[in-house]
Design an enzyme around this catalytic site. Structure first.
Site, PDB file in Angstrom:
ATOM      1  CD  GLU A 115      10.070  28.510 -29.994  1.00 12.23           C
ATOM      2  OE1 GLU A 115      10.980  27.843 -30.148  1.00 12.23           O
ATOM      3  OE2 GLU A 115      10.179  29.576 -29.998  1.00 12.23           O
ATOM      4  CE1 TYR A 127      13.504  24.315 -20.259  1.00 13.91           C
ATOM      5  CE2 TYR A 127      11.430  24.294 -21.274  1.00 13.91           C
ATOM      6  CZ  TYR A 127      12.675  23.825 -21.211  1.00 13.91           C
ATOM      7  OH  TYR A 127      13.179  22.907 -22.160  1.00 13.91           O
TER       8      TYR A 127
HETATM    9  C1  LIG Z   1      12.828  17.721 -19.238  1.00 14.36           C
HETATM   10  C2  LIG Z   1      13.970  17.221 -18.760  1.00 14.36           C
HETATM   11  C3  LIG Z   1      15.150  17.783 -19.753  1.00 14.36           C
HETATM   12  C4  LIG Z   1      14.389  17.385 -17.475  1.00 14.36           C
HETATM   13  O1  LIG Z   1      15.758  16.737 -17.082  1.00 14.36           O
HETATM   14  P1  LIG Z   1      16.240  16.360 -15.732  1.00 14.36           P
HETATM   15  O2  LIG Z   1      17.717  16.377 -15.906  1.00 14.36           O
HETATM   16  O3  LIG Z   1      15.292  15.221 -15.270  1.00 14.36           O
HETATM   17  O4  LIG Z   1      15.759  17.597 -14.870  1.00 14.36           O
HETATM   18  P2  LIG Z   1      15.972  18.106 -13.440  1.00 14.36           P
HETATM   19  O5  LIG Z   1      16.567  16.865 -12.656  1.00 14.36           O
HETATM   20  O6  LIG Z   1      17.042  19.067 -13.418  1.00 14.36           O
HETATM   21  O7  LIG Z   1      14.831  18.645 -13.054  1.00 14.36           O
HETATM   22  C5  LIG Z   1      14.474  19.849 -12.383  1.00 14.36           C
HETATM   23  C6  LIG Z   1      12.992  19.920 -12.129  1.00 14.36           C
HETATM   24  O8  LIG Z   1      12.166  19.831 -13.346  1.00 14.36           O
HETATM   25  C7  LIG Z   1      10.800  19.313 -12.945  1.00 14.36           C
HETATM   26  N1  LIG Z   1      10.647  18.106 -13.156  1.00 14.36           N
HETATM   27  C8  LIG Z   1      11.714  17.362 -14.202  1.00 14.36           C
HETATM   28  N2  LIG Z   1      11.380  16.303 -14.529  1.00 14.36           N
HETATM   29  C9  LIG Z   1       9.945  16.273 -14.168  1.00 14.36           C
HETATM   30  C10 LIG Z   1       8.864  15.045 -14.182  1.00 14.36           C
HETATM   31  N3  LIG Z   1       8.877  13.990 -14.634  1.00 14.36           N
HETATM   32  N4  LIG Z   1       7.681  15.399 -13.707  1.00 14.36           N
HETATM   33  C11 LIG Z   1       7.701  16.613 -13.167  1.00 14.36           C
HETATM   34  N5  LIG Z   1       8.438  17.539 -12.943  1.00 14.36           N
HETATM   35  C12 LIG Z   1       9.763  17.477 -13.503  1.00 14.36           C
HETATM   36  C13 LIG Z   1      10.787  19.307 -11.631  1.00 14.36           C
HETATM   37  O9  LIG Z   1      10.462  20.612 -10.945  1.00 14.36           O
HETATM   38  C14 LIG Z   1      12.486  19.091 -10.992  1.00 14.36           C
HETATM   39  O10 LIG Z   1      12.740  19.371  -9.969  1.00 14.36           O
HETATM   40  P3  LIG Z   1      12.830  18.636  -8.742  1.00 14.36           P
HETATM   41  O11 LIG Z   1      13.352  17.190  -9.157  1.00 14.36           O
HETATM   42  O12 LIG Z   1      13.440  19.186  -7.401  1.00 14.36           O
HETATM   43  O13 LIG Z   1      11.508  18.320  -8.412  1.00 14.36           O
HETATM   44  C15 LIG Z   1      13.901  15.647 -19.189  1.00 14.36           C
HETATM   45  O14 LIG Z   1      12.805  15.049 -18.573  1.00 14.36           O
HETATM   46  C16 LIG Z   1      14.007  15.287 -20.513  1.00 14.36           C
HETATM   47  O15 LIG Z   1      14.995  14.886 -21.104  1.00 14.36           O
HETATM   48  N6  LIG Z   1      12.772  15.089 -21.117  1.00 14.36           N
HETATM   49  C17 LIG Z   1      12.784  14.702 -22.742  1.00 14.36           C
HETATM   50  C18 LIG Z   1      13.204  15.876 -23.509  1.00 14.36           C
HETATM   51  C19 LIG Z   1      12.276  17.432 -23.365  1.00 14.36           C
HETATM   52  O16 LIG Z   1      11.372  17.101 -23.229  1.00 14.36           O
HETATM   53  N7  LIG Z   1      13.189  18.339 -23.326  1.00 14.36           N
HETATM   54  C20 LIG Z   1      12.498  19.476 -23.150  1.00 14.36           C
HETATM   55  C21 LIG Z   1      11.981  20.174 -24.254  1.00 14.36           C
HETATM   56  S1  LIG Z   1      13.261  20.540 -25.546  1.00 14.36           S
END
Ligand SMILES: CC(C)(COP(=O)(O)OP(=O)(O)OC[C@H]1O[C@@H](n2cnc3c(N)ncnc32)[C@H](O)[C@@H]1OP(=O)(O)O)[C@@H](O)C(=O)NCCC(=O)NCCS
Length: 174
Positions: A115, A127
């Site tokens: 979710e 995702y």
């Molecule tokens: C969502 C989260 C886990 C992504 O972690 P991350 O290590 O930065 O992710 P990745 O580097 O593997 O990114 C993969 C893809 O996700 C998308 N993405 C990640 N952060 C993004 C942002 N701020 N804005 C838009 N797209 C984003 C992009 O498509 C990205 O690919 P790209 O960098 O080639 O464009 C991180 O932002 C986070 O910890 N957020 C707070 C906690 C949360 O909301 N967790 C998810 C719900 S449980």
């Protein structure tokens, strides 16, 4: 920033209840506190459950990101994936999701479920890139602000582990 989750300095490992010492658990809680406005989560409690699976990404022994999931029957339910703000957009969450996918494939899992808040565009993009599709909405699922949850799913062929093509059942992006 350069994509570097695959750099040798970054290691991914599964954390089990047996091997999780206090320091490792505190590290995960620290990542959660940095990542979420309202952490509703304790790694210590989660890892006590026999069905919990946890993977951690570390650099120079410091935890930067984690993923926690529940493995029940032929489903893996991703509860939390989070990366420290300073380590984002380096592919760490993608690497952890892929690690959990490999686990699911080895364990003949049929569905990976999660979710996500409807407003969490970063996570939804993450995702989507991995092939998850939107299956439904749980209205007012999050008690802190009454936000809807979007239910997302990735279907696997349990015999081969192949990701099955799917399509959205609902429209989530505006
Ligand atoms: C969502 C989260 C886990 C992504 O972690 P991350 O290590 O930065 O992710 P990745 O580097 O593997 O990114 C993969 C893809 O996700 C998308 N993405 C990640 N952060 C993004 C942002 N701020 N804005 C838009 N797209 C984003 C992009 O498509 C990205 O690919 P790209 O960098 O080639 O464009 C991180 O932002 C986070 O910890 N957020 C707070 C906690 C949360 O909301 N967790 C998810 C719900 S449980």
């Amino acid at each position: 920033m350069k994509r570097d989750a695959t750099r040798p300095s970054v290691s991914l490992s599964q954390l089990t209840a047996d091997a999780a010492d206090d320091a490792a658990l505190d590290e995960i809680d620290a990542v959660a506190s940095a990542a979420f406005d309202v952490p509703q989560f304790s790694a210590r409690e989660e890892l006590r459950r026999p069905w919990t699976r946890c993977w951690v990404a570390r650099e120079e022994r410091r935890a930067l990101a984690f993923l926690i999931a529940w493995h029940v029957a032929d489903e893996l339910h991703v509860l939390n994936v989070a990366t420290c703000p300073a380590a984002r957009r380096r592919g760490l969450a993608t690497a952890l999701m892929n690690r959990s996918l490999e686990y699911a494939q080895q364990q003949q899992v049929r569905l990976i479920l999660l979710e996500v808040r409807r407003s969490n565009r970063a996570a939804i993009r993450l995702y989507r890139k991995l092939g998850f599709t939107a299956m439904g909405v749980r209205p007012r699922y999050y008690s802190d602000n009454g936000e809807d949850a979007v239910e997302m799913v990735l279907t696997l062929d349990p015999a081969t582990g192949a990701v099955q093509p799917g399509r959205d059942e609902i429209r989530i992006e505006i």
